[in-house]
Design an enzyme around this catalytic site. Structure first.
Site, PDB file in Angstrom:
ATOM      1  N   ASN A  57     -19.663   3.153  -6.872  1.00 46.37           N
ATOM      2  CA  ASN A  57     -18.622   2.751  -7.812  1.00 46.37           C
ATOM      3  C   ASN A  57     -19.284   2.373  -9.135  1.00 46.37           C
ATOM      4  O   ASN A  57     -20.257   1.618  -9.156  1.00 46.37           O
ATOM      5  CB  ASN A  57     -17.846   1.561  -7.257  1.00 46.37           C
ATOM      6  N   GLY A  62     -14.029   0.976  -9.826  1.00 47.82           N
ATOM      7  CA  GLY A  62     -13.902  -0.007  -8.752  1.00 47.82           C
ATOM      8  C   GLY A  62     -15.119  -0.886  -8.560  1.00 47.82           C
ATOM      9  O   GLY A  62     -15.221  -1.592  -7.549  1.00 47.82           O
ATOM     10  N   HIS A  67     -25.444  -0.481  -6.489  1.00 49.99           N
ATOM     11  CA  HIS A  67     -25.519  -0.498  -5.031  1.00 49.99           C
ATOM     12  C   HIS A  67     -24.879   0.769  -4.486  1.00 49.99           C
ATOM     13  O   HIS A  67     -23.826   1.206  -4.949  1.00 49.99           O
ATOM     14  CB  HIS A  67     -24.835  -1.744  -4.448  1.00 49.99           C
ATOM     15  N   HIS A 124     -23.036   2.347  -1.453  1.00 49.04           N
ATOM     16  CA  HIS A 124     -22.306   2.078  -0.211  1.00 49.04           C
ATOM     17  C   HIS A 124     -22.599   3.207   0.778  1.00 49.04           C
ATOM     18  O   HIS A 124     -22.504   4.396   0.419  1.00 49.04           O
ATOM     19  CB  HIS A 124     -20.794   2.063  -0.448  1.00 49.04           C
TER      20      HIS A 124
HETATM   21  P1  5GP Z   1     -18.307  -2.712  -5.544  1.00 46.96           P
HETATM   22  O1  5GP Z   1     -16.854  -3.070  -5.491  1.00 46.96           O
HETATM   23  O2  5GP Z   1     -18.981  -3.370  -6.733  1.00 46.96           O
HETATM   24  O3  5GP Z   1     -18.592  -1.251  -5.462  1.00 46.96           O
HETATM   25  O4  5GP Z   1     -18.948  -3.285  -4.227  1.00 46.96           O
HETATM   26  C1  5GP Z   1     -19.328  -4.609  -4.065  1.00 46.96           C
HETATM   27  C2  5GP Z   1     -19.385  -4.856  -2.595  1.00 46.96           C
HETATM   28  O5  5GP Z   1     -20.076  -6.077  -2.360  1.00 46.96           O
HETATM   29  C3  5GP Z   1     -18.003  -5.010  -1.956  1.00 46.96           C
HETATM   30  O6  5GP Z   1     -17.838  -4.012  -0.959  1.00 46.96           O
HETATM   31  C4  5GP Z   1     -18.022  -6.417  -1.386  1.00 46.96           C
HETATM   32  O7  5GP Z   1     -17.347  -6.522  -0.140  1.00 46.96           O
HETATM   33  C5  5GP Z   1     -19.504  -6.708  -1.256  1.00 46.96           C
HETATM   34  N1  5GP Z   1     -19.833  -8.112  -1.351  1.00 46.96           N
HETATM   35  C6  5GP Z   1     -19.335  -9.020  -2.243  1.00 46.96           C
HETATM   36  N2  5GP Z   1     -19.878 -10.224  -2.048  1.00 46.96           N
HETATM   37  C7  5GP Z   1     -20.755 -10.088  -1.005  1.00 46.96           C
HETATM   38  C8  5GP Z   1     -21.621 -10.997  -0.338  1.00 46.96           C
HETATM   39  O8  5GP Z   1     -21.732 -12.187  -0.665  1.00 46.96           O
HETATM   40  N3  5GP Z   1     -22.357 -10.503   0.698  1.00 46.96           N
HETATM   41  C9  5GP Z   1     -22.270  -9.194   1.086  1.00 46.96           C
HETATM   42  N4  5GP Z   1     -23.023  -8.814   2.125  1.00 46.96           N
HETATM   43  N5  5GP Z   1     -21.471  -8.308   0.473  1.00 46.96           N
HETATM   44  C10 5GP Z   1     -20.722  -8.748  -0.565  1.00 46.96           C
END
Ligand code: 5GP
Ligand code: ZN
Length: 113
Positions: A86, A92, A99, A101
């Site tokens: 993302n 998103g 990162h 996924h």
């Molecule tokens: P994004 O929305 O930026 O692509 O993904 C961020 C991801 O980080 C989300 O899937 C969310 O669930 C995960 N996330 C947010 N806070 C934490 C956390 O404190 N620990 C872990 N393991 N994942 C997190």
């Protein structure tokens, strides 16, 4: 970088369930899994998003993908899986430390939401 959640996880200041570590990437389970397997793979170095990482260090971008493939293999995702990067608000992205996924363990819908 201060005030970065994933830098804090890489540093060990915030706990996470780590599944893979190398010299330059860390992989840990997502706190809000969207599939039976949902792991995020991050470079130890802070880069805001995939575009910034690719511009600054394309070799590291490649190692991030390779680590994601290693995670998928270790998780037994032999039937396939999805990589997601993302990028930006409309993409998103909510954590601005790049990162990857790794999602699997069920058939993935297409197109994504
Ligand atoms: P994004 O929305 O930026 O692509 O993904 C961020 C991801 O980080 C989300 O899937 C969310 O669930 C995960 N996330 C947010 N806070 C934490 C956390 O404190 N620990 C872990 N393991 N994942 C997190
Ligand atoms: Zn960071």
């Amino acid at each position: 970088m201060s005030d970065c959640l994933f830098c804090a996880i890489v540093a060990g200041d915030i706990p996470a369930t780590v599944v893979l570590e190398t010299d330059d990437v860390v992989a840990f389970r997502d706190i809000s899994p969207q599939a039976p397997t949902h792991v995020v793979v991050v470079p130890r170095a802070h880069h805001a998003d995939a575009a910034a990482l690719a511009a600054a260090d394309p070799g590291l971008a490649g190692r991030l993908l390779a680590a994601g493939a290693s995670v998928a293999e270790a998780e037994g995702l032999a039937d396939g899986y999805r990589f997601v990067l993302n990028t930006g608000r409309d993409g998103g992205q909510t954590v601005f430390h790049v990162h990857l996924h790794v999602l699997g363990g069920r058939p993935m819908a297409w197109p994504p939401g």
